[in-house]
Write a protein that holds these residues in place. Structure first.
Motif, mmCIF file in Angstrom:
data_model
loop_
_atom_site.group_PDB
_atom_site.id
_atom_site.type_symbol
_atom_site.label_atom_id
_atom_site.label_comp_id
_atom_site.label_asym_id
_atom_site.label_seq_id
_atom_site.Cartn_x
_atom_site.Cartn_y
_atom_site.Cartn_z
ATOM 1 N N PRO A 1 37.636 43.418 30.822
ATOM 2 C CA PRO A 1 37.569 44.594 31.692
ATOM 3 C C PRO A 1 36.438 45.546 31.302
ATOM 4 C CG PRO A 1 39.759 44.351 30.706
ATOM 5 C CD PRO A 1 38.876 43.355 30.053
ATOM 6 N N ARG A 2 35.940 46.251 32.286
ATOM 7 C CA ARG A 2 34.943 47.306 32.096
ATOM 8 C C ARG A 2 33.751 46.883 31.263
ATOM 9 N NH1 ARG A 2 36.709 53.358 32.355
ATOM 10 N NH2 ARG A 2 38.181 53.224 34.031
ATOM 11 N N THR A 3 33.232 45.704 31.548
ATOM 12 C CA THR A 3 32.137 45.168 30.750
ATOM 13 C C THR A 3 31.129 44.511 31.673
ATOM 14 O OG1 THR A 3 33.712 44.720 28.988
ATOM 15 C CG2 THR A 3 31.614 43.596 28.854
ATOM 16 N N GLU B 1 33.853 52.804 21.704
ATOM 17 C CA GLU B 1 34.208 51.624 22.493
ATOM 18 C C GLU B 1 32.995 50.689 22.637
ATOM 19 O OE1 GLU B 1 35.408 51.401 27.016
ATOM 20 O OE2 GLU B 1 36.494 52.994 25.992
ATOM 21 N N TYR C 1 32.828 30.494 46.186
ATOM 22 C CA TYR C 1 32.663 30.187 44.773
ATOM 23 C C TYR C 1 33.262 28.828 44.450
ATOM 24 C CZ TYR C 1 31.532 35.129 44.198
ATOM 25 O OH TYR C 1 30.948 36.359 44.279
ATOM 26 N N LYS C 2 32.674 28.189 43.468
ATOM 27 C CA LYS C 2 33.273 26.960 42.978
ATOM 28 C C LYS C 2 34.533 27.326 42.199
ATOM 29 C CE LYS C 2 32.436 23.090 39.887
ATOM 30 N NZ LYS C 2 31.691 22.713 38.677
ATOM 31 N N LYS C 3 34.395 28.385 41.453
ATOM 32 C CA LYS C 3 35.527 28.811 40.644
ATOM 33 C C LYS C 3 35.767 30.289 40.911
ATOM 34 C CE LYS C 3 37.300 28.339 36.012
ATOM 35 N NZ LYS C 3 37.108 27.771 34.703
ATOM 36 N N HIS C 4 36.954 30.616 41.349
ATOM 37 C CA HIS C 4 37.234 32.020 41.598
ATOM 38 C C HIS C 4 38.633 32.349 41.121
ATOM 39 C CE1 HIS C 4 38.567 35.466 44.198
ATOM 40 N NE2 HIS C 4 37.562 35.960 43.525
ATOM 41 N N THR C 5 38.752 33.401 40.363
ATOM 42 C CA THR C 5 40.082 33.812 39.916
ATOM 43 C C THR C 5 40.365 35.207 40.444
ATOM 44 O OG1 THR C 5 39.017 34.474 37.870
ATOM 45 C CG2 THR C 5 40.259 32.443 37.819
ATOM 46 N N LEU D 1 41.695 38.818 40.068
ATOM 47 C CA LEU D 1 41.767 39.682 38.901
ATOM 48 C C LEU D 1 43.019 40.539 38.929
ATOM 49 C CD1 LEU D 1 38.052 40.814 38.985
ATOM 50 C CD2 LEU D 1 39.037 39.084 37.507
ATOM 51 N N HIS E 1 35.715 37.996 32.402
ATOM 52 C CA HIS E 1 37.072 38.525 32.535
ATOM 53 C C HIS E 1 37.367 39.759 31.691
ATOM 54 C CE1 HIS E 1 37.874 34.751 34.616
ATOM 55 N NE2 HIS E 1 38.874 35.403 35.157
ATOM 56 N N ARG F 1 32.603 46.919 21.236
ATOM 57 C CA ARG F 1 32.320 45.808 22.142
ATOM 58 C C ARG F 1 31.151 44.976 21.615
ATOM 59 N NH1 ARG F 1 31.481 48.397 27.277
ATOM 60 N NH2 ARG F 1 33.692 48.860 27.259
ATOM 61 N N ASN G 1 33.216 32.056 35.067
ATOM 62 C CA ASN G 1 34.553 31.499 35.275
ATOM 63 C C ASN G 1 35.329 32.248 36.351
ATOM 64 O OD1 ASN G 1 34.303 29.364 33.579
ATOM 65 N ND2 ASN G 1 35.153 30.428 31.789
ATOM 66 N N GLY G 2 34.667 32.496 37.450
ATOM 67 C CA GLY G 2 35.356 33.047 38.608
ATOM 68 C C GLY G 2 35.525 34.542 38.614
ATOM 69 N N ALA G 3 34.945 35.258 37.652
ATOM 70 C CA ALA G 3 35.057 36.722 37.655
ATOM 71 C C ALA G 3 33.662 37.323 37.478
ATOM 72 C CB ALA G 3 35.970 37.195 36.528
#
Lengths: 252, 228, 648
Positions: free
Chosen positions: A79-81, C390, B92-96, B98, A77, C394, A71-73
């Motif tokens: 963090p730190r993963t 952590e 990208y098709k989808k880019h957000t 951050l 989305h 996770r 989804n664009g990241a």
């Protein structure tokens, strides 16, 4: 939970690719993201269809093999993963998930979600090392190192080379990756003799690989699964400037 | 000098060119604003300031310097944008985003807005061709110059459309500086967490200061606070 | 053929054995080094270190890994640390003590002289890594910090937070990168070795598949080094990386290299338990957690997992102190929660077998930090274990600061491997085996923080002079990939790939890996019995047969085909598993990680049989489905005399 996946499929580097949609039902929220893809692939394989190729190995967030755009990241989305450590409980039933390969001119797609990141290896080969012939080392405690310095070097050395920084950067720059290595080695006394030749060579290689420049968006440091600080880029810039100003004995 | 050529051609070298020219231009806009704020001291002071500037033998040196900084800033930005496009040929098709602030995302467009504004501003208040009632400086017959900068400014910005363009441009400039000043510090190697936080705040402060300072002039004229 | 197993370790005092041996070996003239080509398969600690060092010496090195880069091998995942007998803490450590601890920890099933050399080399490794810029933890005075690890009585473990393996591997990778740039190493990433080529009895090359194009390629050399890791993935679920496999070792075994002690596998007691059928791997939580965490299960079955309902009873936080069984503290009052890995693992299995397990499927126990948090404060616990907590949160979705962790043992390391002599050379001349892939230094159980040590000792310090000695003996020889041996090996590899692609069955590759893994875990895991192993030996060929009838490997042999890669590896595991069970069956004693339920002391501890089993079991391949031939290398102990381990 039920999900709709839009996944980039591409046969090889020469073929054009396209998105394909897969409906996933009854996904357990405790699965990792890659296990969710395993379920899809298991199904495709048993139907005789070619599974979705994706890179992965250790599945504990340290080898740096995995990494897709979710989804664009890069790595999703959270963090730190890393992708392998992302779990489905981060999603909701009914979600649409777009999965794409890391995109950069320097990262050609090999198949589906697998890209060639060997450009990063070549940057390290250009100078990302301390020359210490096996067997030539002095006693490890012969050079005390200030703890804070060692800790800062460690923070930079935590890079796993996954390429998320490049993937997230609007300029597809590898500055965070390269800066991390230059900072790691440049802070330690062992790295001093090659400090300036190292930065010269690694930066030149970065350009040669057609990575972009740094506009200080700061996307990379957020995308980085190890949270490498943007400061490593400033450190690299500083070392490069100093290197230019110092000159070389071979000149003139 | 091959090392310099090589360095200036590299991505980081081009960024250093942008940073140094940006730093120079930043200094200029600060000085420019301080000079212009003298409009609040009255017509005589302001016109005398203009006359002092116009009569200065270094005027053209400064102008050439400024022009070359603008060209260097734009030129290096242009090359970097082209390289950046090459660095990611397939998007990208989808880019957000951050984290990237609005300021950093609009640097390129803000830069183009500023370029357009600089051209307009020069035609408006330096050359005068975009100004209906512009009066050039003339000899005061006493070896000095008589300037009409105050009149030109007040008349020029009394036009709400022109004033609006100035205000929009100053907002763009503020935004450009809010990222640019911090970014140039980083390009020049300032990466210590302690000073970096300071640089971030300073960038925001100067961005806001320039916008507020310059806009205050336009607003003062529009509202009649400063008048002929 | 008749095989005489000789370690070739020098006689005389153990303290000087390695130095004397090194002096006795021939040296290659510097000008001649570039005339030799050495193939190194694998880029973990052993492979990367060996390739880099051989490159520095001036040999031509061809280096292979199946991953996309030489920086990814699974050595990278080691968390805890690396032992080095530096005695920087002045707490009485010495090379001799590390040697002693390792022989004893291995339950007297390792070669003394190999172990001594390992301990001796450990100090050089720390120097070497530090010189490369490995950011080991330091004290405020700037000197290196150490910690005590895995129940050792001295603090000899060097570490870099929880990422020691990563930092050491990156150190080796950087040395390696320098040699790649220098042209002394030619790196073939995304290449998988499918066979070793033997000419006139000597290992002279390999067949590798280019995983991007699918092309089979021939590589010729003067010696072949396998540094291809362990075979823990035979259990499907393990802490190994997904790609870890036995293929290189197994293919070499099929070509005549003996496989030694395959039944020695190590179970790590603190892993995150399985959470569902889809599970692809298990994640290890550092052993250091046992320093402050208390292990327990409920006393009463009503609080445990109930197979009838599939649910776990009361939430652990609601179970009062008197209804908890701190079973390690109860059974081992002096070591408590810090008993060695094999003992802690078995104890967890026993309580779960009693029906007192918790978590999904009843295979889990609690690891509780509430006492530590009360005693030290949350901040102190966070400072020590923050990153681990952590990571746990996770993965599991529960907060270990608030409720106990759930842990269960998992396969972690395999001590068995290809048989090698003191020179790390297998019985096939010119075929060297390094790191986890060989059998040599850990005996029947590996101590914590010793895997990194062995990988780097082999790679940096032991293999290079030994390989040099071999090359100096054999002299530069003509090299050609046109030899019939290459054509033959390539044709066999191709035939196997075609066969896999043409089964076109209905079951996924993973479904077979899972089926085999479950069987192995059940019958050849933490507790082994004659009955179970016999059953496994009956089932494995059936699964193998079903695999070759019903596996679905879609796609073709050109381009990236991950199903095909996996299928090849699973096919080899399906052959290897049989040998492992046979070895476990034939070793009628319990030692280290090998626990035969028939052979235990009255209080449930491993009962060794030194009279009959103080030997290395090295197996010779005689054909698939044929009984392999057992060769025994007797073990002698001149310095550390076998005794019963006791941790009570």
């Amino acid at each position: 939970m039920n999900l709709t996946l839009n996944i980039w499929r591409q046969k090889d580097g020469r073929s054009a690719g396209q998105f394909e949609t897969y409906q996933m039902n009854d996904i357990n929220e405790h699965m990792s993201f890659l296990e969710m893809l395993d379920v899809l692939n298991d199904k495709l394989e048993s139907e005789g269809k070619e599974p979705v190729a994706f890179e992965h190995d250790c599945r504990e967030g340290i080898c740096g093999s995995c990494g897709v755009m979710i989804n664009g990241a890069p790595h999703g989305h959270l963090p730190r993963t890393t992708t392998c450590q992302l779990h489905m409980r981060e999603f909701k039933s009914g979600d649409n998930i777009t999965i794409e390969p890391f995109r950069a001119g320097a990262f050609p797609v090999l198949r589906d979600l697998v890209v060639d990141r060997s450009a990063l290896d070549r940057i390290v080969q250009a100078g990302g090392y301390v020359s210490a012939r096996t067997g030539s080392a002095p006693d490890a405690n012969s050079v005390p190192i200030e703890k804070d310095l060692a800790d800062r070097a460690f923070e930079a050395a935590a890079c796993i080379g996954c390429g998320a920084c490049v993937a997230s950067c609007p300029n597809a720059a590898s500055m965070l990756f390269t800066g991390a290595k230059i900072t790691h080695l440049g802070l330690l006394p062992q790295g001093q003799p090659e400090r300036y030749i190292r930065v010269d060579k690694m930066v030149a290689q970065m350009d040669k690989e057609d990575f972009g420049h740094c506009s200080n968006y700061g996307e990379c440091t957020v995308a980085c699964p190890k949270g490498i600080s943007l400061d490593v880029i400033a450190q690299m810039n500083r070392d490069l400037l100093v290197s230019q100003l110092r000159g070389r004995s071979t000149e003139g | 000098m091959t090392w310099l050529k090589q360095f200036l051609g590299s991505n980081i070298g081009l960024k250093v060119v942008m940073a140094l020219s940006g730093l120079g231009l930043f200094g200029f806009v600060i000085a420019h604003m301080l000079g212009n704020l003298q409009v609040f001291l009255g017509a005589d002071k302001f016109n005398a300031y203009a006359a002092m500037m116009q009569g200065n033998s270094l005027l053209w040196v400064a102008r050439i310097g400024l022009l070359s900084m603008v060209l260097a800033h734009m030129g290096s930005a242009g090359v970097l944008v082209l390289r950046s496009n090459k660095a990611r040929p397939v998007g990208y098709k989808k880019h957000t985003f951050l984290s990237g602030s609005y300021a950093v995302r609009t640097m390129r467009y803000g830069g183009l807005v500023l370029l357009a504004f600089i051209v307009y501003h020069l035609l408006h208040l330096t050359v005068g061709s975009a100004h209906g009632e512009f009066r050039h400086c003339m000899s005061d017959g006493d070896g000095g110059l008589q300037c009409f900068a105050f009149e030109n400014l007040v008349k020029g910005l009394s036009n709400p459309a022109a004033a609006g363009a100035y205000i929009v441009a100053q907002l763009a400039l503020g935004l450009h500086l809010a990222h640019g000043v911090w970014s140039l510090c980083r390009t020049l190697g300032l990466g210590n967490p302690r000073y970096d936080a300071l640089a971030r705040k300073a960038a925001l402060f100067f961005g806001a200061l320039i916008t507020a300072g310059n806009c205050s002039i336009a607003i003062a004229i529009l509202t009649g606070l400063v008048h002929l | 053929m008749t095989i005489q197993l000789k370690s070739g370790a020098p006689e005389g005092p153990v303290e000087t054995a390695w130095a004397r041996h090194k002096f006795s070996m021939k040296i290659v003239n510097p000008a001649n080094k570039r005339k030799y080509t050495v193939i190194v398969v694998g880029t973990g600690l052993a492979g990367a270190a060996c390739a880099a060092t051989l490159g520095e010496l001036g040999y031509n090195v061809l280096n292979f890994c199946f991953q996309d880069s030489a920086r990814r091998a699974h050595s990278i995942a080691a968390q805890g640390g690396i032992n080095g007998a530096k005695n920087y803490q002045n707490d009485g450590d010495s090379i001799y003590r590390l040697f002693y601890d390792t022989v004893k920890g291995g339950d007297f099933r390792a070669r003394e002289r190999n172990v001594y050399r390992l301990a001796e080399t450990s100090v050089n490794i720390i120097d070497q890594a530090t010189a490369q810029g490995v950011p080991f933890a330091r004290e405020y005075g700037g000197l290196l910090d150490n910690r005590s690890f895995g129940g050792a009585q001295v603090s000899r473990t060097f570490y870099a937070r929880g990422q020691t393996g990563q930092q050491l591997l990156i150190g080796a990778y950087q040395a390696h990168a320098k040699m790649v740039a220098a042209g002394n190493i030619t790196m073939y990433a995304r290449h998988e070795m499918l066979d070793v080529v033997i000419k006139d009895g000597d290992a002279r090359g390999i067949i590798a598949r280019d995983l991007v194009t699918g092309e089979l390629k021939r590589f010729v050399a003067d010696a072949v080094v396998l540094a291809t890791g362990g075979y823990g993935n035979v259990f499907y679920l393990s802490t190994n990386a997904m790609g870890c496999n036995v293929t290189a070792a197994w293919r070499a075994h099929r070509k005549g290299a003996l496989f030694a002690n395959p039944c020695y596998t190590q179970i790590h007691p603190t892993c995150i338990p399985v959470s569902g059928d889809y599970q692809s791997k298990l994640t290890l939580m550092s052993e250091s957690l046992r320093n402050d965490g208390r292990v327990w299960v409920p006393k009463h079955k009503k609080d445990c997992f109930d197979p009838a309902t599939g649910k776990v009873g009361r939430h652990p936080n609601e179970i009062p102190e008197e209804d908890r069984d701190y079973y390690l503290e109860r059974r081992y009052p002096s070591f408590g929660n810090l008993v060695p890995r094999d003992i802690a693992s078995r104890a967890a299995k026993q309580v779960c077998d009693e029906g007192r397990g918790v978590s999904y499927n009843g295979r889990g126990v609690y690891l509780d930090f509430s006492d530590a948090i009360r005693r030290l404060g949350k901040a102190a616990v966070e400072a020590r274990y923050g990153n681990l907590f952590e990571m746990y949160q996770r993965i599991s979705g529960t907060d270990p600061y608030v409720e106990p962790m759930r842990i269960y043992p998992a396969i972690h390391y395999t001590m068995g491997g290809l048989w090698v002599d003191y020179n790390l050379m297998s019985n096939v001349p010119g075929l060297f085996v390094l790191g986890e892939a060989n059998f040599s230094d850990h005996g029947a159980n590996r101590l914590g923080a010793s895997a990194l040590m062995q990988g780097l000792a082999d790679g940096y310090f032991v293999a290079p002079p030994c390989i040099g000695g071999y090359l100096a003996e054999v002299k530069p020889r003509p090299k050609s990939t046109d030899w019939p041996e290459f054509a033959e090996a390539e044709a066999a590899a191709k035939a196997r790939i075609d066969r896999l692609l043409n089964v076109k069955g209905k079951r996924s590759v993973d479904s077979f890996a899972r089926e085999l893994g479950l069987l192995m875990w059940d019958k050849c895991g933490m507790g082994r019995t004659e009955e179970g192993l016999t059953e496994a030996l009956r089932r494995i060929p059936e699964i193998r047969e079903e695999f070759w009838k019903n596996v679905s490997v879609p796609g073709s042999n050109t381009g990236v085909n991950q199903s095909l890669e996996k299928a090849g590896r699973v096919a080899d595991f399906l052959e290897f598993a049989e040998l492992m069970c046979l070895d476990a069956l034939e070793r009628r004693e319990s030692c280290g990680g090998h626990f035969r339920e028939e052979y235990q002391t009255p209080d449930g501890e491993a009962a060794r049989d030194d009279e009959n089993f103080q030997h290395v079991s090295a197996w010779e391949f005689t054909g698939l489905g044929q009984r392999p031939v057992l060769h025994k290398e007797p073990l002698t102990f001149d310095y550390v005399h076998p005794s019963q381990r006791s941790y009570k």
